[in-house]
Design an enzyme around this catalytic site. Structure first.
Site, mmCIF file in Angstrom:
data_model
loop_
_atom_site.group_PDB
_atom_site.id
_atom_site.type_symbol
_atom_site.label_atom_id
_atom_site.label_comp_id
_atom_site.label_asym_id
_atom_site.label_seq_id
_atom_site.Cartn_x
_atom_site.Cartn_y
_atom_site.Cartn_z
ATOM 1 N N ASN A 3 -6.654 -2.544 1.385
ATOM 2 C CA ASN A 3 -6.987 -1.543 2.401
ATOM 3 C C ASN A 3 -8.141 -1.956 3.310
ATOM 4 O O ASN A 3 -8.638 -1.145 4.080
ATOM 5 C CB ASN A 3 -7.333 -0.208 1.728
ATOM 6 C CG ASN A 3 -6.253 0.241 0.760
ATOM 7 O OD1 ASN A 3 -6.458 0.166 -0.441
ATOM 8 N ND2 ASN A 3 -5.110 0.650 1.264
ATOM 9 N N ILE B 260 -11.621 -0.667 7.462
ATOM 10 C CA ILE B 260 -11.219 0.021 6.239
ATOM 11 C C ILE B 260 -10.157 1.068 6.554
ATOM 12 O O ILE B 260 -10.332 1.874 7.465
ATOM 13 C CB ILE B 260 -12.445 0.720 5.605
ATOM 14 C CG1 ILE B 260 -13.586 -0.273 5.411
ATOM 15 C CG2 ILE B 260 -12.067 1.412 4.291
ATOM 16 C CD1 ILE B 260 -14.944 0.365 5.221
ATOM 17 N N CYS B 261 -9.075 1.038 5.797
ATOM 18 C CA CYS B 261 -8.029 2.043 5.951
ATOM 19 C C CYS B 261 -8.301 3.154 4.941
ATOM 20 O O CYS B 261 -8.024 3.004 3.757
ATOM 21 C CB CYS B 261 -6.651 1.423 5.712
ATOM 22 S SG CYS B 261 -5.320 2.588 5.979
ATOM 23 N N LEU B 262 -8.897 4.251 5.421
ATOM 24 C CA LEU B 262 -9.265 5.368 4.568
ATOM 25 C C LEU B 262 -9.215 6.638 5.403
ATOM 26 O O LEU B 262 -9.830 6.693 6.472
ATOM 27 C CB LEU B 262 -10.677 5.124 4.015
ATOM 28 C CG LEU B 262 -11.211 6.077 2.962
ATOM 29 C CD1 LEU B 262 -10.343 6.037 1.696
ATOM 30 C CD2 LEU B 262 -12.649 5.729 2.614
#
Length: 153
Positions: A78, A85-87
């Protein structure tokens, strides 16, 4: 004005009561430019690693989420090679889950949790994600190697 007073309050809390394994401070004299360090969690491939992050707080904070990225390379499904950041809590709705009631401490804790529990179903790095799903031993080996190479002090 709201951003400045809120940031001062948050930074003061982060200094006096930091979440375990997380430190955050102002970069030089820029109030909107912060740095953070997250210690890799025990029993994760990032254990003993120290990961540096950059936090840029937008003008419209807290109505807009801060932009956070890793400065330390990390092998993670992620987090991409540019440190993005993939969040969901780092994005505004409808795609994201950012709310003004969240704060930088919450975000850093969420990132620390993501490091311990990757989400391979919402990857930024498809190859690392499939490795995590289908060859976990290799993923763990690679993640440990990267941690030793880039995040050891």
């Amino acid at each position: 004005m709201q951003r400045a007073s809120r940031l001062k309050r948050e930074l003061s809390l982060l200094t006096t009561e930091p979440p375990p394994g997380i430190t955050c401070w102002q970069n030089e004299s820029q109030l909107h430019d912060l740095r953070a360090q997250i210690l890799g969690g025990a029993d994760t491939p990032y254990e003993k690693g120290i990961f540096n992050l950059e936090i840029v707080v937008p003008e419209r904070y807290p109505f807009e989420p801060p932009k956070i990225r890793f400065l330390t390379p990390i092998y993670h499904p992620n987090i991409d090679s540019a440190g993005r950041i993939c969040l969901d809590v780092l994005k505004l709705p409808p795609k994201g889950a950012w709310r003004p009631s969240l704060n930088i401490s919450t975000l850093l804790t969420s990132i620390q949790l993501l490091m311990a529990e990757p989400n391979p179903d919402d990857p930024l790095m498809a190859d690392i994600s499939s490795e995590y799903k289908y060859n976990k031993q290799l993923f763990l080996l690679n993640a440990r190697e990267w941690t030793e190479k880039y995040a050891s002090q």
